[in-house]
Design a protein around this motif. Structure first.
Motif, mmCIF file in Angstrom:
data_model
loop_
_atom_site.group_PDB
_atom_site.id
_atom_site.type_symbol
_atom_site.label_atom_id
_atom_site.label_comp_id
_atom_site.label_asym_id
_atom_site.label_seq_id
_atom_site.Cartn_x
_atom_site.Cartn_y
_atom_site.Cartn_z
ATOM 1 N N LEU A 187 10.596 -13.572 -32.804
ATOM 2 C CA LEU A 187 11.080 -12.120 -33.287
ATOM 3 C C LEU A 187 10.515 -10.923 -32.522
ATOM 4 O O LEU A 187 11.287 -10.227 -32.263
ATOM 5 C CB LEU A 187 10.831 -11.983 -34.706
ATOM 6 C CG LEU A 187 11.816 -12.892 -35.563
ATOM 7 C CD1 LEU A 187 11.405 -12.688 -37.041
ATOM 8 C CD2 LEU A 187 13.255 -12.282 -35.429
ATOM 9 N N PHE A 188 9.237 -11.205 -32.307
ATOM 10 C CA PHE A 188 8.566 -9.871 -31.693
ATOM 11 C C PHE A 188 8.903 -9.907 -30.111
ATOM 12 O O PHE A 188 9.401 -8.888 -29.762
ATOM 13 C CB PHE A 188 7.012 -10.382 -31.645
ATOM 14 C CG PHE A 188 6.211 -9.154 -31.103
ATOM 15 C CD1 PHE A 188 5.737 -8.162 -31.914
ATOM 16 C CD2 PHE A 188 5.948 -9.204 -29.765
ATOM 17 C CE1 PHE A 188 4.922 -7.144 -31.434
ATOM 18 C CE2 PHE A 188 5.046 -8.132 -29.258
ATOM 19 C CZ PHE A 188 4.673 -6.951 -29.980
ATOM 20 N N TRP A 189 8.999 -10.827 -29.529
ATOM 21 C CA TRP A 189 9.411 -10.764 -28.160
ATOM 22 C C TRP A 189 10.913 -10.739 -27.890
ATOM 23 O O TRP A 189 11.402 -10.249 -26.787
ATOM 24 C CB TRP A 189 8.815 -11.836 -27.373
ATOM 25 C CG TRP A 189 7.244 -11.771 -27.296
ATOM 26 C CD1 TRP A 189 6.368 -12.751 -27.798
ATOM 27 C CD2 TRP A 189 6.447 -10.754 -26.613
ATOM 28 N NE1 TRP A 189 5.056 -12.355 -27.540
ATOM 29 C CE2 TRP A 189 5.208 -10.936 -26.945
ATOM 30 C CE3 TRP A 189 6.813 -9.477 -25.897
ATOM 31 C CZ2 TRP A 189 4.130 -10.035 -26.536
ATOM 32 C CZ3 TRP A 189 5.792 -8.500 -25.709
ATOM 33 C CH2 TRP A 189 4.501 -9.002 -25.766
ATOM 34 N N VAL A 190 11.834 -10.874 -28.938
ATOM 35 C CA VAL A 190 13.099 -10.561 -28.723
ATOM 36 C C VAL A 190 13.726 -9.254 -29.084
ATOM 37 O O VAL A 190 14.355 -8.849 -28.662
ATOM 38 C CB VAL A 190 13.830 -12.053 -29.232
ATOM 39 C CG1 VAL A 190 15.590 -11.527 -29.066
ATOM 40 C CG2 VAL A 190 13.742 -13.347 -28.369
ATOM 41 N N ILE A 191 12.997 -8.904 -30.614
ATOM 42 C CA ILE A 191 13.581 -7.995 -31.046
ATOM 43 C C ILE A 191 12.423 -6.937 -30.983
ATOM 44 O O ILE A 191 13.150 -5.588 -30.894
ATOM 45 C CB ILE A 191 13.829 -8.120 -32.692
ATOM 46 C CG1 ILE A 191 14.782 -9.500 -32.721
ATOM 47 C CG2 ILE A 191 14.153 -6.958 -33.443
ATOM 48 C CD1 ILE A 191 15.039 -10.055 -34.157
ATOM 49 N N GLY A 192 11.464 -6.950 -31.115
ATOM 50 C CA GLY A 192 10.356 -6.098 -31.130
ATOM 51 C C GLY A 192 9.830 -5.388 -32.550
ATOM 52 O O GLY A 192 10.847 -5.497 -33.719
ATOM 53 N N SER A 193 8.604 -5.272 -32.742
ATOM 54 C CA SER A 193 7.947 -5.091 -34.172
ATOM 55 C C SER A 193 6.651 -4.172 -33.883
ATOM 56 O O SER A 193 5.980 -4.523 -32.676
ATOM 57 C CB SER A 193 7.804 -6.050 -34.671
ATOM 58 O OG SER A 193 7.083 -5.845 -36.035
ATOM 59 N N VAL A 194 6.233 -3.354 -34.797
ATOM 60 C CA VAL A 194 5.180 -2.648 -34.667
ATOM 61 C C VAL A 194 4.056 -3.299 -35.801
ATOM 62 O O VAL A 194 3.040 -2.987 -35.709
ATOM 63 C CB VAL A 194 5.125 -1.194 -34.837
ATOM 64 C CG1 VAL A 194 5.733 -0.641 -33.488
ATOM 65 C CG2 VAL A 194 5.549 -0.962 -36.160
ATOM 66 N N GLY A 263 7.191 -4.925 -27.911
ATOM 67 C CA GLY A 263 8.059 -5.636 -27.762
ATOM 68 C C GLY A 263 9.277 -4.908 -27.357
ATOM 69 O O GLY A 263 9.334 -3.492 -27.222
ATOM 70 N N PRO A 264 10.588 -5.643 -27.048
ATOM 71 C CA PRO A 264 11.699 -4.763 -26.553
ATOM 72 C C PRO A 264 12.575 -3.809 -27.620
ATOM 73 O O PRO A 264 13.606 -4.453 -28.428
ATOM 74 C CB PRO A 264 12.427 -5.845 -26.050
ATOM 75 C CG PRO A 264 12.329 -6.874 -26.656
ATOM 76 C CD PRO A 264 10.765 -6.902 -27.128
#
Length: 339
Positions: A187-194, A263-264
């Motif tokens: 999820l982090f590297w496909v969607i992005g999160s803080v 992330g993105p």
């Protein structure tokens, strides 16, 4: 004092007032984001966590989780928003942004490749440079596919960017599945999160974000001229090639550092510049600071709201931005088609 001078001073006063109000709102939202969530704290808890740190779970959550998370969200939002505003001038395309042009996806792909090859041995500083390499690679590919007789065609830029973004995202997902990465990592590297970001992550990318923002602000006057078109800009003595190169460097620095930190995260660079132009006008000397402030506001607010959607579980802020961004993209595209 002439009427024109008085009107100009009044306009500047209103813009300064608006930016000041935005800064105050950002501060209020930042404090709310620190205090609210699955665990709710009081303002006094935040104060004592720094003045009289006692090692308790509450103080650890505030100092090592909540505060870094808000700072990362604000910095990433500001960077992506300014990058989007610069790209829209650079490409003469109102739909341009780091996410739509595939720059975020390219930076993310290169980071995942680095993680597959080197795993936990990959340091944060190395990830930053890998993210920059991915951003540069995708930028060059997109620009090359859209070039025709030394001009960029806006429609081709959008199509090329979308294609490169989809390609990079597909390869990223495949690498994650092949190497059996966890769902959180996917999820982090496909969607992005803080979520889970530490202060060290922000400190590692902050110099590059600062350079990118500073470069964009210095180019604000030149961007005002570039809006008129390349031929007009050259006729006014503008060094178009140099401005393009420096603008591209600013976008790569901002987008690459933002992806390596969070992330993105998509659509920030699309939504914010359009809203800021409506609020503050086309002058990039005011527009870029407004974008930086509004981008920080948007991402902090989106991250705060995403915590309460599936409480106690958290929705990654990248999903929240997609829910906002897709309808906005459709609306913008339909409006431009009817103009």
């Amino acid at each position: 004092m002439s009427n024109n001078t008085a009107a100009l001073l009044d306009t500047r006063k209103r813009k300064l007032t608006g930016l000041t109000a935005g800064a105050v709102l950002l501060l209020v939202l930042a404090v709310a984001s620190v205090l609210l969530g699955e665990h709710i704290f009081r303002l006094g808890d935040l104060w004592t966590s720094y003045r009289h740190f006692d090692g308790s779970n509450e103080h650890l959550i505030l100092r090592t989780t909540r505060v870094p998370r808000v700072l990362v969200a604000a910095a990433v939002g500001a960077s992506l928003a300014v990058a989007g505003a610069v790209m829209q001038v650079l490409t003469r395309n109102p739909l341009a942004s780091p996410s739509i042009f595939g720059i975020n996806a390219g930076a993310s792909l290169f980071i995942v490749i680095g993680l597959v090859l080197y795993g936990s041995a990959l340091t944060m500083n190395t990830m930053i440079w890998i993210a920059f390499a991915g951003a540069i690679f995708v930028s060059v590919c997109v620009y090359a596919m859209a070039m025709r007789d030394s001009w960029f065609e806006p429609v081709k830029l959008t199509l090329a960017g979308s294609a490169m973004g989809a390609f990079a995202t597909s390869i990223t997902s495949g690498l994650i599945l092949i190497n059996k990465q966890s769902l959180d990592a996917a999820l982090f590297w496909v969607i992005g999160s803080v979520s889970g970001r530490k202060l060290d992550h922000l400190l590692s990318v902050a110099p590059y974000m600062a350079i990118g923002l500073g470069l964009a602000f210095l180019l604000a006057g030149s961007l005002n001229i570039m809006v008129l078109g390349e031929e007009s800009a050259r006729g006014l003595g503008q060094r178009v090639t140099l401005v393009r190169l420096l603008s591209s460097l600013a976008v790569v620095l901002l987008a690459g550092s933002a992806v390596s930190a969070a992330g993105p995260i998509a659509f920030v660079g699309l939504i914010v510049p359009h809203l800021c132009r409506t609020l503050i006008g086309q002058d990039h000397r005011w527009l870029l600071p407004c974008c930086a402030l509004s981008g920080a506001l948007l991402l902090v607010a989106a991250d705060l709201a995403a915590r309460f959607v599936l409480m106690p579980k958290e929705v990654p802020v990248g999903i929240a931005m997609a829910m906002l961004g897709v309808p906005f993209l459709i609306h913008t595209a339909r409006r431009k088609a009817n103009d």
